[in-house]
Design an enzyme around this catalytic site. Structure first.
Site, PDB file in Angstrom:
ATOM      1  N   TYR A  35       0.828  -1.205   0.000  1.00 44.61           N
ATOM      2  CA  TYR A  35       0.000   0.000   0.000  1.00 44.61           C
ATOM      3  C   TYR A  35       0.858   1.249   0.000  1.00 44.61           C
ATOM      4  O   TYR A  35       2.082   1.178   0.142  1.00 44.61           O
ATOM      5  CB  TYR A  35      -0.958  -0.011   1.201  1.00 44.61           C
ATOM      6  CG  TYR A  35      -0.312   0.293   2.531  1.00 44.61           C
ATOM      7  CD1 TYR A  35       0.542  -0.618   3.152  1.00 44.61           C
ATOM      8  CD2 TYR A  35      -0.543   1.504   3.182  1.00 44.61           C
ATOM      9  CE1 TYR A  35       1.129  -0.336   4.383  1.00 44.61           C
ATOM     10  CE2 TYR A  35       0.037   1.802   4.405  1.00 44.61           C
ATOM     11  CZ  TYR A  35       0.877   0.874   4.997  1.00 44.61           C
ATOM     12  OH  TYR A  35       1.469   1.167   6.197  1.00 44.61           O
ATOM     13  N   ARG A  54       8.084   4.514  -4.663  1.00 39.21           N
ATOM     14  CA  ARG A  54       8.086   3.511  -3.580  1.00 39.21           C
ATOM     15  C   ARG A  54       7.032   2.437  -3.841  1.00 39.21           C
ATOM     16  O   ARG A  54       7.258   1.252  -3.567  1.00 39.21           O
ATOM     17  CB  ARG A  54       7.854   4.187  -2.217  1.00 39.21           C
ATOM     18  CG  ARG A  54       8.004   3.212  -1.047  1.00 39.21           C
ATOM     19  CD  ARG A  54       7.992   3.896   0.297  1.00 39.21           C
ATOM     20  NE  ARG A  54       6.715   4.539   0.587  1.00 39.21           N
ATOM     21  CZ  ARG A  54       6.464   5.259   1.676  1.00 39.21           C
ATOM     22  NH1 ARG A  54       7.413   5.429   2.591  1.00 39.21           N
ATOM     23  NH2 ARG A  54       5.282   5.815   1.866  1.00 39.21           N
ATOM     24  N   ARG A 102      -7.310 -20.721  -2.281  1.00 42.43           N
ATOM     25  CA  ARG A 102      -6.338 -20.517  -1.201  1.00 42.43           C
ATOM     26  C   ARG A 102      -5.168 -21.485  -1.298  1.00 42.43           C
ATOM     27  O   ARG A 102      -5.325 -22.705  -1.128  1.00 42.43           O
ATOM     28  CB  ARG A 102      -7.019 -20.657   0.167  1.00 42.43           C
ATOM     29  CG  ARG A 102      -6.091 -20.261   1.313  1.00 42.43           C
ATOM     30  CD  ARG A 102      -6.738 -20.407   2.675  1.00 42.43           C
ATOM     31  NE  ARG A 102      -5.801 -20.003   3.721  1.00 42.43           N
ATOM     32  CZ  ARG A 102      -4.775 -20.750   4.146  1.00 42.43           C
ATOM     33  NH1 ARG A 102      -4.568 -21.951   3.643  1.00 42.43           N
ATOM     34  NH2 ARG A 102      -3.957 -20.299   5.087  1.00 42.43           N
ATOM     35  N   HIS A 104      -0.691 -20.986  -0.654  1.00 39.48           N
ATOM     36  CA  HIS A 104       0.315 -19.981  -0.341  1.00 39.48           C
ATOM     37  C   HIS A 104       1.095 -19.522  -1.575  1.00 39.48           C
ATOM     38  O   HIS A 104       1.390 -18.348  -1.733  1.00 39.48           O
ATOM     39  CB  HIS A 104       1.305 -20.509   0.704  1.00 39.48           C
ATOM     40  CG  HIS A 104       0.701 -20.641   2.072  1.00 39.48           C
ATOM     41  ND1 HIS A 104      -0.358 -21.490   2.339  1.00 39.48           N
ATOM     42  CD2 HIS A 104       1.007 -20.046   3.246  1.00 39.48           C
ATOM     43  CE1 HIS A 104      -0.675 -21.397   3.617  1.00 39.48           C
ATOM     44  NE2 HIS A 104       0.130 -20.527   4.193  1.00 39.48           N
ATOM     45  N   LYS A 149       6.435  -1.915   1.955  1.00 36.80           N
ATOM     46  CA  LYS A 149       5.237  -1.304   2.549  1.00 36.80           C
ATOM     47  C   LYS A 149       4.078  -2.294   2.409  1.00 36.80           C
ATOM     48  O   LYS A 149       3.151  -2.123   1.615  1.00 36.80           O
ATOM     49  CB  LYS A 149       4.929   0.049   1.891  1.00 36.80           C
ATOM     50  CG  LYS A 149       4.086   0.940   2.798  1.00 36.80           C
ATOM     51  CD  LYS A 149       4.186   2.386   2.387  1.00 36.80           C
ATOM     52  CE  LYS A 149       3.163   3.261   3.105  1.00 36.80           C
ATOM     53  NZ  LYS A 149       3.222   3.206   4.561  1.00 36.80           N
ATOM     54  N   GLU A 181      12.077   1.982  14.235  1.00 36.05           N
ATOM     55  CA  GLU A 181      11.102   3.006  13.835  1.00 36.05           C
ATOM     56  C   GLU A 181       9.873   2.911  14.726  1.00 36.05           C
ATOM     57  O   GLU A 181       9.805   2.075  15.626  1.00 36.05           O
ATOM     58  CB  GLU A 181      10.717   2.812  12.363  1.00 36.05           C
ATOM     59  CG  GLU A 181      10.073   1.465  12.087  1.00 36.05           C
ATOM     60  CD  GLU A 181       9.716   1.231  10.620  1.00 36.05           C
ATOM     61  OE1 GLU A 181       9.694   2.177   9.825  1.00 36.05           O
ATOM     62  OE2 GLU A 181       9.432   0.059  10.297  1.00 36.05           O
ATOM     63  N   LEU A 205      10.913   0.956   7.279  1.00 38.25           N
ATOM     64  CA  LEU A 205      10.359   1.487   6.039  1.00 38.25           C
ATOM     65  C   LEU A 205      11.027   2.830   5.771  1.00 38.25           C
ATOM     66  O   LEU A 205      11.086   3.678   6.669  1.00 38.25           O
ATOM     67  CB  LEU A 205       8.849   1.704   6.167  1.00 38.25           C
ATOM     68  CG  LEU A 205       8.254   2.239   4.868  1.00 38.25           C
ATOM     69  CD1 LEU A 205       8.076   1.128   3.859  1.00 38.25           C
ATOM     70  CD2 LEU A 205       6.944   2.960   5.111  1.00 38.25           C
TER      71      LEU A 205
END
Ligand code: PMP
Length: 284
Positions: A35, A54, A102, A104, A149, A181, A205
């Site tokens: 995101y 980014r 589903r 992985h 992110k 962070e 990040l």
């Protein structure tokens, strides 16, 4: 409010309440996506090229083909902003690996899910900026790809909740004795009039405000160094600050209940906040 909010989902603009994602979306099932959060001041996107770059890096790091060109992303963001009356907004962009049975391992031939929305940006009040915020310290128990992110934010969510439970707004995390962070912000310390931040490697990040901090420090005539920072240095700092798209730059008044420096926002914070407002006014 939500019924007025127009969001983007897979090529369509529609009211927020009508935007639906299938339960087998890999974002829902695995947190398999990335995101961005982009601030908009006076209807103009701040540092868009940096956020877009980014976004591209995050997609690449998790092996999702970018579903849109740079122009298409720009147009999407601008369309969303134009649909809403708020002067200051923040745009949330969210891409998952799409909907699949589903399993992985990555599915083949599946289109990514693209969701985007813009919300009103409520900046920290003057009262908060003048008082400074409370933070707590926490061990950083997250994974070792914090440079992505990722929408898999459980570690960050638990860290923020621990702060909230302690009556604090944010946390400062430490790994192996070194500062990493916050739960959703980068951390800066001031010692002897100089600014220090963590090295943007896989453990944090790289906030868009990390690059911006370099410019703000130059504007304010301050020296900035990115280097490993010991927990002891943070606790002994003259000033501590947090930065993020929605917080801009905020001073820390107390860490684990103990005052930072004088316990009041200091001169370096004041200089950097002023430089931040000048950068916004330039709209660059
Ligand atoms: N670290 C983390 C974990 C974050 O979630 C954020 C906010 N996106 C930041 C740092 C600050 O990044 P930015 O300056 O781009 O908002």
């Amino acid at each position: 409010m939500s019924s007025e909010q127009i969001v983007y989902l897979n090529g369509e603009l529609l009211p927020l309440d009508e935007a639906k994602v299938p339960v087998l979306d890999r974002g829902f099932i695995f947190g398999d996506g990335i995101y961005e959060v982009v601030p908009v001041y006076g209807g103009r996107v701040f540092r868009w090229p940096h956020h877009h770059a980014r976004l591209e890096r995050s997609l690449k790091k998790i092996g999702i083909d970018n579903p849109m060109t740079a122009d298409e992303w720009t147009r999407l963001v601008q369309d969303l902003i134009a649909r809403h009356p708020w002067t200051d907004q923040f745009v949330y962009l969210h891409i998952t690996r799409g909907v699949a049975k589903r399993d992985h391992a990555f599915p083949k031939g599946v289109a990514p899910t693209v969701f985007a929305m813009s919300s009103p940006l409520t900046l920290p009040t003057q009262a908060v900026r003048e008082a400074g915020i409370d933070v707590i310290t926490l061990p950083d128990v997250r994974w070792l790809h914090c440079d992505i992110k990722s929408i898999s934010l459980l570690g960050n969510v638990l860290a923020r909740q621990a702060a909230a439970d302690a009556g604090a707004l944010e946390c400062i995390q430490f790994r192996d004795g070194f500062m990493t962070e916050g739960s959703s912000s980068n951390i800066w310390i001031v010692r002897g009039g100089q600014v220090f931040g963590a090295v943007p490697d896989n453990r944090i990040l790289e906030g868009i405000r990390v690059g911006l901090m370099d410019e703000l420090c130059r504007d304010a005539g301050l020296a900035l160094t990115l280097r490993p920072i010991l927990r002891e240095e943070v606790l002994a700092a003259d000033e501590v600050m947090v930065t993020s798209a929605t917080k801009e730059i905020l001073p820390v008044a107390r860490i684990d209940g103990k005052p930072v420096g004088t316990g009041r926002p200091g001169p370096v914070y004041a200089a950097l906040y002023a430089a931040y407002q000048r950068a916004k006014a330039r709209h660059d």
